[in-house]
Design a protein around this motif. Sequence first.
Motif, short mmCIF file in Angstrom:
data_model
loop_
_atom_site.label_atom_id
_atom_site.label_comp_id
_atom_site.label_asym_id
_atom_site.label_seq_id
_atom_site.Cartn_x
_atom_site.Cartn_y
_atom_site.Cartn_z
N PHE A 178 6.54 10.27 -55.78
CA PHE A 178 7.86 10.31 -55.15
C PHE A 178 8.64 9.02 -55.33
N ASN A 179 7.95 7.95 -55.64
CA ASN A 179 8.63 6.69 -55.95
C ASN A 179 8.69 6.43 -57.45
N ASP A 180 7.78 7.04 -58.21
CA ASP A 180 7.76 6.85 -59.65
C ASP A 180 8.79 7.72 -60.37
N PHE A 181 9.07 8.90 -59.83
CA PHE A 181 9.94 9.87 -60.50
C PHE A 181 11.29 9.96 -59.79
N VAL A 230 7.59 23.49 -52.85
CA VAL A 230 8.38 22.56 -52.03
C VAL A 230 7.70 22.36 -50.68
N THR A 231 7.23 23.45 -50.08
CA THR A 231 6.52 23.36 -48.80
C THR A 231 5.27 22.50 -48.94
N ASN A 232 4.52 22.69 -50.02
CA ASN A 232 3.29 21.92 -50.24
C ASN A 232 3.59 20.46 -50.55
N LEU A 233 4.74 20.17 -51.12
CA LEU A 233 5.12 18.79 -51.43
C LEU A 233 5.59 18.02 -50.20
N THR A 234 6.21 18.72 -49.26
CA THR A 234 6.86 18.07 -48.12
C THR A 234 5.97 17.09 -47.36
N PRO A 235 4.70 17.43 -47.05
CA PRO A 235 3.87 16.45 -46.33
C PRO A 235 3.56 15.19 -47.14
N PRO A 286 6.89 10.28 -48.94
CA PRO A 286 6.92 9.03 -48.19
C PRO A 286 8.29 8.92 -47.51
N THR A 287 8.37 8.26 -46.39
CA THR A 287 9.63 8.20 -45.64
C THR A 287 10.74 7.55 -46.45
#
Length: 156
Positions: free
Chosen positions: A79-82, A93-98, A101-102
Amino acid sequence: MIKVLFVCLGNICRSPMAEAVFRNHVKNVGLSDRIVVDSAGTGDWHVGHTPHEGTRKILDQYGIDYSGMFARQVSTEDFNDFKYIIAMDDMNVTNLTPLFPTDHQAEVKKLLEFVPKHAGGDVPDPYYTGNFEEVYEMVDEGCVNLLKYIREQQGL
């Protein structure tokens, strides 16, 4: 460098197909030195496996390279690299949500948000349906429009 990550459930059918197709479109417009493409799955069942036979067959049919591709599981660091994380369906999307990172920098979208006639629907999983041609057509159109979107956003 602009980084795009495609995500599906196991990273052997839809997301590697999208990775290969998008990479091919990026190469065809001469932006391979500016855009990096990868794929991952939300599950870990197929980590280390090559793309599914059906995906390989359809990519071969269209002359699209998928060499060196192996399934991996998405990580929080992605989430910070891409800059762009492109999911194949609502469940992804549901599986990615948890994992978000804030302070993540990624723009998370579904691929079919870029296909007007499917209006943000889900790319069906050919692992279950066997319809790799239909999925290829959706993925290809989505990738063409996603590339156009990224080029407009990034001034490329």
